[in-house]
Design an enzyme around this catalytic site. Structure first.
Site, PDB file in Angstrom:
ATOM      1  N   ASP A   1      33.385  34.581  40.783  1.00  0.00           N
ATOM      2  CA  ASP A   1      32.919  34.577  39.776  1.00  0.00           C
ATOM      3  C   ASP A   1      34.343  34.153  38.444  1.00  0.00           C
ATOM      4  O   ASP A   1      33.892  34.054  37.439  1.00  0.00           O
ATOM      5  CB  ASP A   1      33.649  36.714  39.540  1.00  0.00           C
ATOM      6  CG  ASP A   1      34.795  37.069  39.599  1.00  0.00           C
ATOM      7  OD1 ASP A   1      36.237  35.026  40.016  1.00  0.00           O
ATOM      8  OD2 ASP A   1      35.411  37.690  40.219  1.00  0.00           O
TER       9      ASP A   1
ATOM     10  N   ARG B   1      46.427  42.123  49.439  1.00  0.00           N
ATOM     11  CA  ARG B   1      45.318  43.609  48.747  1.00  0.00           C
ATOM     12  C   ARG B   1      44.695  44.126  49.774  1.00  0.00           C
ATOM     13  O   ARG B   1      44.265  44.722  50.016  1.00  0.00           O
ATOM     14  CB  ARG B   1      44.424  42.105  47.858  1.00  0.00           C
ATOM     15  CG  ARG B   1      45.307  41.750  46.912  1.00  0.00           C
ATOM     16  CD  ARG B   1      43.946  41.276  46.068  1.00  0.00           C
ATOM     17  NE  ARG B   1      43.606  41.982  44.701  1.00  0.00           N
ATOM     18  CZ  ARG B   1      42.792  41.984  44.149  1.00  0.00           C
ATOM     19  NH1 ARG B   1      42.074  40.472  43.971  1.00  0.00           N
ATOM     20  NH2 ARG B   1      42.019  42.672  44.142  1.00  0.00           N
TER      21      ARG B   1
ATOM     22  N   ARG C   1      38.385  32.361  49.441  1.00  0.00           N
ATOM     23  CA  ARG C   1      39.422  34.479  50.057  1.00  0.00           C
ATOM     24  C   ARG C   1      37.496  34.355  51.088  1.00  0.00           C
ATOM     25  O   ARG C   1      38.411  35.579  51.229  1.00  0.00           O
ATOM     26  CB  ARG C   1      39.150  34.561  48.883  1.00  0.00           C
ATOM     27  CG  ARG C   1      39.914  34.265  47.724  1.00  0.00           C
ATOM     28  CD  ARG C   1      41.484  34.881  48.001  1.00  0.00           C
ATOM     29  NE  ARG C   1      42.303  34.234  47.312  1.00  0.00           N
ATOM     30  CZ  ARG C   1      42.959  35.407  46.123  1.00  0.00           C
ATOM     31  NH1 ARG C   1      42.155  36.464  46.772  1.00  0.00           N
ATOM     32  NH2 ARG C   1      43.856  35.784  45.694  1.00  0.00           N
TER      33      ARG C   1
ATOM     34  N   CYS D   1      36.745  40.808  36.827  1.00  0.00           N
ATOM     35  CA  CYS D   1      37.207  41.027  37.561  1.00  0.00           C
ATOM     36  C   CYS D   1      37.348  42.431  37.569  1.00  0.00           C
ATOM     37  O   CYS D   1      38.125  43.079  38.406  1.00  0.00           O
ATOM     38  CB  CYS D   1      37.786  40.091  38.859  1.00  0.00           C
ATOM     39  SG  CYS D   1      38.614  38.614  37.879  1.00  0.00           S
TER      40      CYS D   1
ATOM     41  N   ASN E   1      47.278  32.997  43.863  1.00  0.00           N
ATOM     42  CA  ASN E   1      46.653  32.330  43.248  1.00  0.00           C
ATOM     43  C   ASN E   1      47.101  31.466  42.187  1.00  0.00           C
ATOM     44  O   ASN E   1      48.346  31.740  42.313  1.00  0.00           O
ATOM     45  CB  ASN E   1      45.075  33.233  42.778  1.00  0.00           C
ATOM     46  CG  ASN E   1      45.845  33.369  41.773  1.00  0.00           C
ATOM     47  OD1 ASN E   1      46.295  32.876  40.494  1.00  0.00           O
ATOM     48  ND2 ASN E   1      45.222  35.165  41.566  1.00  0.00           N
TER      49      ASN E   1
ATOM     50  N   ASN F   1      36.718  43.469  43.579  1.00  0.00           N
ATOM     51  CA  ASN F   1      36.737  42.547  44.511  1.00  0.00           C
ATOM     52  C   ASN F   1      36.751  43.692  46.342  1.00  0.00           C
ATOM     53  O   ASN F   1      36.809  42.748  47.196  1.00  0.00           O
ATOM     54  CB  ASN F   1      38.390  41.995  44.838  1.00  0.00           C
ATOM     55  CG  ASN F   1      38.216  40.923  43.635  1.00  0.00           C
ATOM     56  OD1 ASN F   1      39.515  40.247  43.118  1.00  0.00           O
ATOM     57  ND2 ASN F   1      37.173  40.026  42.977  1.00  0.00           N
TER      58      ASN F   1
ATOM     59  N   HIS G   1      37.711  32.020  43.391  1.00  0.00           N
ATOM     60  CA  HIS G   1      36.403  33.019  43.634  1.00  0.00           C
ATOM     61  C   HIS G   1      34.971  32.555  42.457  1.00  0.00           C
ATOM     62  O   HIS G   1      35.491  31.914  41.950  1.00  0.00           O
ATOM     63  CB  HIS G   1      36.868  34.597  43.125  1.00  0.00           C
ATOM     64  CG  HIS G   1      37.891  35.510  43.492  1.00  0.00           C
ATOM     65  ND1 HIS G   1      38.676  36.887  43.263  1.00  0.00           N
ATOM     66  CD2 HIS G   1      37.564  35.342  45.141  1.00  0.00           C
ATOM     67  CE1 HIS G   1      39.011  37.393  44.404  1.00  0.00           C
ATOM     68  NE2 HIS G   1      38.363  37.339  45.046  1.00  0.00           N
TER      69      HIS G   1
END
Ligand code: ARG
Length: 298
Positions: free
Chosen positions: A198, A116, A167, A292, A42, A92, A196
């Site tokens: 959030d 991830r 994402r 997060c 990111n 996540n 994201h």
């Protein structure tokens, strides 16, 4: 009632029509032993490879643990895993909830980036030691879904706010909506610094939300304003540099937020919230802050 909503004219319900969901009472956090910036997935991570102060990160993380405990939450702590530097962002890898029949369930994520993907197994292993029924999306249909990074529960209601574009995909939200039999308000994200949901929408309680408006389309903003009576807006500086919107309001009254968000904090206090500031500078280097760094649980 429709399942997935992409425009305001489709909204055919009132919040009070939707089934209730209890407020969470537990918090999951992953110890940042192996947290670092090891790759760039990111825009915030650029220039920070190898640049995390590990001692400082642990201090910041421990203060957050104390904060949840002081509010009366039962904090569950699990170890991070070597080679998974972002596992600490445990909002996540999953989307937990309490179903209408009172059973606890969790949808496991399908991470967008290879870096991830393995985090999901590690977190799933933990859920299997708990009284959660574990659900999976169909990988033949859904490529990516990043849990509560992009799927936020409305406060105490069976309604999801779903972010898509970076994402998680619209397809993912369609499948989540089917699987959970829950309406999803799908919001397209248009700025990669707010990759994201959030990072640009914080559900504070049933009536209040905190947002960064420029991260959304006009239609998205209309849907937000339709369902929240009060929408607080963060400035570009505080949203982008201080992750002001990546705050959390676990009980509908107390807001945990990155230290120094002066403008947003005043607006929150004026709206009746208690503001608790935490330093998360080490985690901001990786593109994440208070919201997060935890998963709210039942
Ligand atoms: N470095 C992590 C990533 O890019 C940060 C995740 C932050 N989480 C969040 N929900 N905003 O995936």
């Amino acid at each position: 009632m429709k399942k997935i909503y992409t425009s305001v004219s489709q909204i055919d319900f009132n919040l009070s029509d939707l089934p209730k969901m209890p407020a969470p009472s537990r918090v999951l956090m992953v110890k940042p032993t192996y947290f670092d910036v090891e790759y760039v997935i990111n825009p915030h991570m650029k220039g920070h490879i190898g640049g995390v102060d590990k001692m400082q990160a642990l201090n910041e993380w421990e203060h957050l643990v104390d904060g949840y405990e002081e509010l009366g939450f039962d904090v569950q702590i699990i170890k991070g895993e070597k080679g998974l530097p972002d596992m600490v962002f445990c909002a996540n890898q999953s989307l937990p909830f309490v179903d209408t029949d009172d059973t606890k369930k969790v949808v496991m994520s399908i991470m967008h980036t290879d870096e991830r993907k393995r985090e999901v197994e590690a977190i799933e292993k933990w859920y299997r030691t708990q009284d959660y029924e574990v659900l999976h999306l169909d990988p033949a249909i859904v490529n990516d879904f990043e849990g509560m990074g992009d799927a936020l529960w409305h406060f105490k209601r069976q309604l999801l706010w779903g972010g898509y574009g970076f994402r998680s995909s619209l397809k993912a939200h369609e499948q989540v909506s089917e699987l959970l039999d829950t309406p999803v308000i799908a919001l397209e994200l248009v700025d990669d610094k707010f990759y994201h949901l959030d990072t640009c929408l914080c559900v504070l309680n049933e009536k209040h939300a905190l947002i960064y408006p420029d991260a959304f389309t006009e239609e998205g903003l209309k849907m937000i304003h339709k369902l929240f009576e009060n929408v607080i807006e963060a400035t570009k500086y505080e949203a982008e540099k201080m992750f002001a919107v990546n705050a959390t309001c676990p009980d509908g009254r107390n807001v945990f937020i990155q230290q120094g968000c002066t403008d947003v904090n005043q607006k929150l206090r004026d709206a009746g919230f208690s503001v608790h500031e935490f330093s998360t500078y080490e985690f901001i280097k990786s593109g994440g802050s208070v919201f997060c760094m935890k998963m709210m649980l039942w």
